[in-house]
Design an enzyme around this catalytic site. Structure first.
Site, short mmCIF file in Angstrom:
data_model
loop_
_atom_site.label_atom_id
_atom_site.label_comp_id
_atom_site.label_asym_id
_atom_site.label_seq_id
_atom_site.Cartn_x
_atom_site.Cartn_y
_atom_site.Cartn_z
N SER A 179 3.18 6.63 1.31
CA SER A 179 3.81 7.50 0.36
C SER A 179 5.05 8.21 0.92
O SER A 179 5.82 8.79 0.15
CB SER A 179 2.80 8.57 -0.10
OG SER A 179 2.37 9.35 0.99
N SER A 203 0.36 6.47 5.27
CA SER A 203 1.62 6.84 4.63
C SER A 203 2.79 7.12 5.56
O SER A 203 3.91 7.31 5.08
CB SER A 203 1.42 8.05 3.72
OG SER A 203 0.88 7.63 2.50
N LYS A 250 9.33 15.43 4.39
CA LYS A 250 8.68 14.99 3.15
C LYS A 250 8.47 16.20 2.23
O LYS A 250 8.25 17.32 2.73
CB LYS A 250 7.34 14.34 3.53
CG LYS A 250 6.62 13.62 2.42
CD LYS A 250 5.36 12.91 2.98
CE LYS A 250 4.53 12.23 1.94
NZ LYS A 250 3.37 11.51 2.50
N1 GLN Z 1 -1.69 4.31 0.22
C1 GLN Z 1 -2.50 5.48 0.46
C2 GLN Z 1 -3.07 5.98 -0.84
O1 GLN Z 1 -2.54 5.64 -1.86
C3 GLN Z 1 -1.60 6.46 1.07
C4 GLN Z 1 -2.22 7.79 1.27
C5 GLN Z 1 -1.48 8.57 2.30
O2 GLN Z 1 -1.47 8.20 3.46
N2 GLN Z 1 -0.93 9.68 1.88
O3 GLN Z 1 -4.03 6.68 -0.83
#
Ligand code: GLN
Length: 474
Positions: free
Chosen positions: A153, A177, A78
């Site tokens: 994400s 995420s 990532k």
């Molecule tokens: N959907 C979560 C957010 O928007 C994802 C965050 C994450 O795990 N990085 O905060």
């Protein structure tokens, strides 16, 4: 032709060891798919230029008999994981040309084993989102249906594995995420216990919640990577010391809890619920006892997450000021340098969360929001800890609905945040959680089942996950 679809880390290792193909040939097989598919999927933001050197090192390890299971395995990372000499932008304009000056701990560990890192993958900007649509570098498409999101994400990391553009990948979690995009792309994704994997060299989002997690096509692949990166690191003060990792591990009772009231309030689609019940039924048939349990406070997890996370985001993202890192706009005075650089560099979702977090932490509201949320976080954690004296693990669907269409939720933040409802408890309680693929709809959209275990009991997740994986394949 290498059969990438059915390739696992162990199979690739055997073939490399037996010289059925070379490290070069394996990397090239993935690079060919990247060439063919990445322009549509947009999983990778960059394919690294030093693959030749990485391949050479890995091949030498095979030739010198120092290869490990991960030597020569092509993975994707990532875009918020630092790899020295390479850009790491967190998919934000503010870090567009930011070159990492050191290796993150996870990269350091994987490089020791001669992993081949193919490139960096697209993500929601600073890991804020559930669809990989908030990236400053375009959306990533779901390889199983290119009109749909891959989840987020870590959507690029998930899509790279699902499209056979990498054998496995690393994502990061603050709240789902890794698990959520794994579920949307039909993969296994693990969120480790907080402190199991070092955060050194990871671009921070919410520091008390962040963890790096592996994604792959099988539980075993994810377990192999987890074992390689789950070590103590003196550079991260929250990294668990080695002696504390060897906790007494009670034998698995094969008893799993369904937090029934939580599920009922989760707004689950009927087909997701049906798939979940069928998955539980399969586990029952092989001897698991699956019982309803009551966790009265976990319904507050999402609300609590959306207070603690923006507070930490507003503080972590304060360092991007146009002076120290990345994008810097010219102006007549210092304040305007800050304002212009941040105004231009951050996208809408990042700005929304910085504003929310700043408000939450401001004088007069700090007690009402932040301090209250911290107290409720503790209650949620205690409830989960207590329930684990009765059951080995908690089971729910990973996401209440199937992968949605691109654009469907982007302009409605509340509906986007609802993706995280079942993810939040594990991040708030520091405990490990895994998403296991549990079949597909007739149209080929994947379902995912999530299993959550006590602190440092990833072994429970792997054991139940392997059983479930076998049952689903039957
Ligand atoms: N959907 C979560 C957010 O928007 C994802 C965050 C994450 O795990 N990085 O905060």
């Amino acid at each position: 032709m290498i059969d990438l679809k059915n390739l696992t880390i162990e199979k690739a290792h055997e073939s490399l060891k037996n010289k059925e193909y070379s490290v070069r040939e394996l990397a090239d097989a993935y690079l060919d798919v990247i060439k063919e598919k990445n322009s549509v999927i947009n999983a990778y933001l960059e394919v690294y230029k030093d693959i030749d050197e990485q391949v050479k090192i890995a091949q030498e390890m095979f030739d010198n008999d120092t290869a490990t299971l991960l030597t020569g395995i092509p993975i994707a990372i990532k875009d918020n994981i630092l790899y020295e000499g390479h850009v790491a932008s967190a998919s934000s304009k503010i870090l567009e040309n930011h070159i990492a000056t050191y290796d993150s701990f996870v990269i350091h560990k994987l490089k020791e084993q001669g992993v081949v890192v193919l490139g960096r993958t697209n993500m929601d900007e600073f890991a804020m989102g559930s669809s990989t649509e908030t990236s400053a570098y375009g959306v990533t498409r779901n390889p199983l249906d290119t009109e749909r999101v891959p989840g987020g994400s870590s959507g690029g990391s998930a899509a790279s594995v699902a499209a056979l553009m990498s054998l496995a990948s690393l994502g990061t979690e603050t709240c789902g995420s890794v698990r959520q995009p794994a579920s949307f792309c039909g993969l296994v994704g693990l969120k480790p216990s907080y402190g199991a994997v070092s955060r050194s060299g990871i671009i921070a989002m919410g520091s008390s919640l962040d963890q790096v997690g592996p994604m792959g096509k099988s539980v075993n692949d994810v377990e192999i990577i987890f074992n390689a990166i789950s070590k103590h690191d003196a550079k991260d003060s929250t990294s668990i010391p080695d002696e504390k990792r060897n906790i007494l591990k009670n034998p698995i009772k094969k008893r799993i809890g369904i937090p029934r009231e939580f599920l009922q309030g989760g707004g689950i689609d009927s087909e997701v619920l049906k798939n979940f019940e069928e998955g539980c039924e399969k586990l029952r048939k092989v001897g698991y006892e699956i019982v309803d349990v009551s966790l009265p406070s976990i319904k507050y997890s999402l609300a609590i997450y959306y207070i603690i996370m923006p507070a930490e985001v507003s503080s972590n993202l304060a360092r991007y000021d146009g002076i120290r890192y990345g994008l810097s706009e010219k102006a007549d005075n210092l304040f305007d340098v800050y304002a212009k650089s941040r105004g231009k560099g951050f996208g809408k979702e990042a700005r929304r969360r910085i504003l929310l977090g700043t408000y939450i932490l401001s004088h007069g509201y700090h007690d009402a929001y932040y301090n209250t949320a911290i107290k409720v976080r503790k209650i949620i954690k205690d409830e989960l800890t207590n329930i684990f004296s009765e059951v080995d693990a908690i089971i729910t669907p990973t996401v209440p609905f199937l992968p949605f269409k691109l654009g469907e939720r982007l302009n409605d933040p509340m509906s986007m945040y609802l993706c995280d409802i079942f993810s939040a408890p594990a991040n708030l309680a520091d405990i490990p959680s895994i998403s296991i693929p549990s079949g597909k709809t007739e149209a080929g959209l994947p379902f995912g089942i999530q299993i959550t275990a006590p602190f440092l009991r990833e072994d429970i997740l792997f054991a139940i996950g392997k059983d479930l994986e076998k049952l689903i394949a039957e």
